[in-house]
Design an enzyme around this catalytic site. Structure first.
Site, PDB file in Angstrom:
ATOM      1  N   ASN A 207       6.311   1.485  14.446  1.00  0.00           N
ATOM      2  CA  ASN A 207       5.789   0.351  15.071  1.00  0.00           C
ATOM      3  C   ASN A 207       5.133   0.592  16.123  1.00  0.00           C
ATOM      4  O   ASN A 207       5.449   1.402  17.004  1.00  0.00           O
ATOM      5  CB  ASN A 207       7.056  -0.589  15.560  1.00  0.00           C
ATOM      6  CG  ASN A 207       8.095  -0.836  14.137  1.00  0.00           C
ATOM      7  OD1 ASN A 207       8.450  -0.072  13.709  1.00  0.00           O
ATOM      8  ND2 ASN A 207       8.108  -2.251  13.782  1.00  0.00           N
TER       9      ASN A 207
ATOM     10  N   TYR B 251       7.520   0.322   4.630  1.00  0.00           N
ATOM     11  CA  TYR B 251       6.041   0.345   5.221  1.00  0.00           C
ATOM     12  C   TYR B 251       5.160   1.691   4.739  1.00  0.00           C
ATOM     13  O   TYR B 251       5.874   2.749   4.936  1.00  0.00           O
ATOM     14  CB  TYR B 251       5.889   0.132   6.629  1.00  0.00           C
ATOM     15  CG  TYR B 251       6.707  -0.733   7.365  1.00  0.00           C
ATOM     16  CD1 TYR B 251       6.320  -2.127   7.832  1.00  0.00           C
ATOM     17  CD2 TYR B 251       8.109  -0.549   7.690  1.00  0.00           C
ATOM     18  CE1 TYR B 251       7.080  -2.956   8.396  1.00  0.00           C
ATOM     19  CE2 TYR B 251       8.909  -1.462   8.316  1.00  0.00           C
ATOM     20  CZ  TYR B 251       8.586  -2.428   8.657  1.00  0.00           C
ATOM     21  OH  TYR B 251       9.209  -3.579   9.224  1.00  0.00           O
TER      22      TYR B 251
ATOM     23  N   HIS C 192       0.713  -5.702  12.682  1.00  0.00           N
ATOM     24  CA  HIS C 192       0.662  -4.535  13.300  1.00  0.00           C
ATOM     25  C   HIS C 192      -0.665  -4.160  13.706  1.00  0.00           C
ATOM     26  O   HIS C 192      -1.116  -3.145  12.866  1.00  0.00           O
ATOM     27  CB  HIS C 192       1.590  -3.428  12.847  1.00  0.00           C
ATOM     28  CG  HIS C 192       3.047  -3.558  12.963  1.00  0.00           C
ATOM     29  ND1 HIS C 192       3.989  -2.717  12.073  1.00  0.00           N
ATOM     30  CD2 HIS C 192       3.893  -4.253  13.480  1.00  0.00           C
ATOM     31  CE1 HIS C 192       5.144  -3.123  12.197  1.00  0.00           C
ATOM     32  NE2 HIS C 192       4.985  -4.216  13.327  1.00  0.00           N
TER      33      HIS C 192
END
Length: 773
Positions: free
Chosen positions: A750, A627, A707
């Protein structure tokens, strides 16, 4: 004369402009009322009741007052706060007299004459002149209705008003028909303080020495639930959405003694919340799909995924706990950079440490969730740790030093407790539920907040048992908090006339939702849905002979490995005590544009999909997901479509070319020394495709990490932000947001840890903000 009288009255009723009733004195009659002045149409509504009875039944009458400009062709009052199954009072000026009637409606049709025992009497204090008309009236038999409903004069309630600038069809006929009102609104009222010892004097035309009694009887009822009409119970705080933000806010506000209502559109999740969706092999335990961490991957393959919101086009959890009940539960304490002014947080938010400490003390993280203290299914950790050490990474316990996020890896950390999914549901929600001033309702969907200009009066729901036609009011100083997630909160705002004009016009085009919109001159133009961010994520799939892919998690629901299932049921230990992620890593990259971006990696056995021309052993596959997070410059837009579904309007992934360059560099770095690990092979992409070609061909829908942040971002200006430093929505007096949408920039890991720390801080700021309940 009345025009000057009204001007004299305005200073006394100025406090009522908030649209929560307060006391004022009519300067002409000396009568003391409790009511409001609607600032849009300049109509005053007032009520006064006889003294409360100390024993026996309460009186069923009151004196009311309406002061309205001549332009007001008729005025209506709904005593229960709704049009249907509610005693309605209608009045208008006809020459030198007021014409009035009691009405009743059982649908959204022309109200007809009320056949009950209510009696309206126009009192001598009524006046009409060239600019205004004032109707002072006695309403007998008006607090108890023939259908069993009514208003509780010892408690709090809500009233509705209707205004029309179109004359009735026959002004001389009290039962005249008329067109639909041109505007309407609501206001909260504390009936228990609206009683006067001088009530009989008022009936005699004498103001006496007006005093009000605020003494409540020893036993009160907060609502009338008999019959089809329900009087709503007002709350100090109504919180919409039982995700992490809503639950934490509800716990802290109820802890402070506030009367709190938490509404969740979905149903139960874990066993503790009343959930019953249990795997066939776990029936003896009663532990649900949402309790058992090892069932996480089955959330995406179940044939009956009732937990996903059906009116949002990306994955969103509609159940108790929201996303924290359906995510992988990766849990990272925020670092200082996650709350830095450089990423958009106001300076008053940068000291997150006290709130993060409160969070971690209530909900500690663990990187060994099995109750026996052992780690399971760790082969992928062992392989990738060798790979990363060859790239200069160091191993650490990640949450022991949240600021260490460059060239670091460690075991995945979760917010599991005792081998089960926990999060805010198992902690904050449970302490809130133990308090008598906290109410929690599930399967209640909020469509919009009900407001008059900047003042929020309450929320409109789909549950008529909670209030008239589903309307639930706040108390006179009450507040509403939206915690419905990035997509859910944005839609509620749009349907409340708050947001970009094109989104409100989309609501306006929907015949059902349009009816609840405020007048266009009350729309609040804010960048709701703009500047949204989500982590772009790319999956790389590998094989290695040491890997146990665990049947790619395909059998965990219906046919798990017997020994693992038995171990978990015995004491919540083993493979099923953990979710699929096993290792996480971070690395910082300096972009050519001067911004430092962070790449995060998550490693898990199995794969969501494999696209390879190479032969491979499916029992030996594992995935590294890479990510981009903090420092990313790409943003997009979320909103609603014509069906009012929450959707992505402008994809936010890799819009900025430097973001793409950095992500590609991170992917290259991850595999740069793959040859140093014997037996390690990348099969997606395989040797027939470069990483550049792979990323170019990557389906944007699968790049979505869900997210979502920054859709209702915090900031200092309504031109660029939706909420201020107290998380109050710009342009409103008492509407707040506490969910991931307020986070101005993607955090390093996260986001649920950052979100929960932010919720702790938001609750503290809301409580400290003057003017609240």
């Amino acid at each position: 004369m009345l025009g000057r009288s009204l001007l004299a009255l305005l200073p006394f009723v100025g406090l009522a402009f908030s649209q929560s009733a307060s006391q004022f004195t009519d300067p002409t009659t000396g009568f003391q009322f409790t009511g409001i002045t609607d600032p849009v149409h300049d109509v005053t509504y007032g009520f006064v009741f006889p003294p409360l009875a100390t024993s026996g039944a309460q009186s069923t009458e009151f004196i009311g007052e309406v002061v309205a400009p001549i332009a007001s062709k008729w005025i209506g009052i709904a005593l229960g706060g709704a049009m249907n199954n509610d005693l309605l009072l209608v009045a208008w000026a006809n020459g030198n007299q007021i014409v009035s009637s009691t009405r009743w409606a059982t649908g959204y049709v022309q109200p007809t004459a009320y056949t009950g025992t209510a009696t309206l009497t126009t009192l001598p204090e009524t006046t009409i002149n060239s600019t205004h008309w004032k109707w002072v009236f006695r309403c007998q038999g008006c607090t108890e209705w023939n259908n069993g409903g009514g208003i509780d004069v010892t408690s709090q309630g809500v009233l509705a008003w209707a205004f029309s600038n179109v004359a009735v069809d026959d002004p001389s006929d009290p039962q005249s028909t008329f067109s639909e009102h041109t505007d309407f609104g609501f206001f909260g009222i504390d009936y228990s303080t609206a009683h006067s010892a001088n009530y009989q004097n008022y009936l005699n035309g004498d103001s006496g020495n007006p005093t009000t009694t605020s003494t409540k009887p020893t036993s009160t009822s907060s609502s009338v639930t008999t019959g089809p009409t329900v009087s709503a119970t007002p709350y100090d705080y109504i919180i919409v959405g039982a995700g992490p933000g809503g639950i934490i806010a509800a716990d802290r506000l109820s802890e402070a003694g506030k009367k709190v209502l938490l509404l969740e559109r979905g149903g139960p999740s874990t066993k503790q919340t009343g959930g019953t969706y249990v795997a066939p092999w776990a029936t003896s335990s009663g532990l649900t799909k949402f309790d058992i961490p090892g069932l996480f991957e089955s959330l995406f393959t179940d044939s009956n995924p009732f937990w996903w919101c059906k009116d949002i086009t990306v994955f969103a959890g509609c159940l108790v706990g929201g996303g924290t009940s359906v995510n992988g539960a990766l849990y990272w304490y925020p670092n200082d950079g996650d709350f830095s002014s450089s990423v958009g947080w106001p300076s008053s938010w940068t000291n997150h440490a006290p709130y993060t400490s409160k969070l971690s003390s209530r909900l500690p993280s663990t990187d060994h969730p099995s109750t026996d203290g052992q780690r399971y299914l760790e082969q992928s950790f062992n392989v990738v740790s060798q790979l990363l050490k060859g790239q200069g990474y160091n191993q650490a316990t990640i949450n022991d030093n949240p600021n260490y996020k460059d060239h670091v890896f460690g075991y995945s950390a979760f917010d599991f407790l005792n081998g089960k999914r926990a999060g805010p549901v198992a902690t904050y929600l449970q302490t809130a539920l133990a308090r008598p001033n906290f109410t929690f309702k599930t399967n209640v969907m909020v469509s919009n907040v009900v407001r008059n200009g900047s003042q929020i009066l309450g929320v409109q729901t789909n549950d008529p048992t909670l209030g008239p036609n589903g309307f639930i009011p706040v108390t006179p100083k009450g507040r509403v908090i939206l915690s419905a997630g990035a997509f859910g909160t944005s839609r509620i705002l749009f349907q409340s006339g708050i947001g970009p004009t094109d989104m409100i016009q989309t609501v306006q085009s929907n015949p059902t939702a349009a009816a609840a919109l405020p007048p266009q001159n009350q729309w609040i133009n804010l960048p709701v849905g703009m500047n949204a961010q989500d982590n772009p994520s790319i999956n790389l799939v590998f094989t290695h002979p040491s890997i146990d892919a665990y049947e790619n998690w395909a059998d965990v629901w219906s046919n798990p490995r017997p020994a693992d299932a038995a171990q978990y049921l015995a004491n919540q230990s083993g493979v099923f005590a953990g979710a699929s992620p096993k290792l996480n890593f971070w690395r910082a990259y300096s972009g050519s544009d001067g911004f430092t971006r962070y790449a995060q990696g998550t490693v898990r056995p199995g794969a969501a999909s494999v696209n390879s021309s190479l032969p491979y052993n499916a029992s030996q596959i594992f995935t590294i997901t890479v990510y981009l997070s903090t420092g990313i410059q790409s943003r997009g837009r979320i909103g609603i479509d014509a069906a009012l579904r929450g959707t992505v309007l402008t994809p936010p992934w890799l819009v900025n070319p430097v973001d793409k360059t950095v992500l590609l560099q991170a992917l290259h770095d991850v595999v740069s020394n793959i040859g140093s690990i014997p037996g390690l092979t990348m099969i997606t992409p395989d040797v027939t495709q470069t990483l550049e070609e792979y990323v170019d061909a990557y389906d944007p829908a699968t790049m979505n990490s869900n997210h979502w942040v920054s859709s209702t971002t915090i900031g200092s200006s309504p031109q660029s932000a939706v909420v201020d430093s107290n998380v109050k929505v710009f342009g409103t007096n008492n509407l707040f947001i506490v969910d991931a949408g307020i986070i101005p920039h993607l955090p390093t890991g996260n986001p649920q840890g950052t979100l929960m720390s932010a919720a702790e801080q938001a609750a503290a700021k809301i409580l400290a903000l003057a003017g609240g309940p």
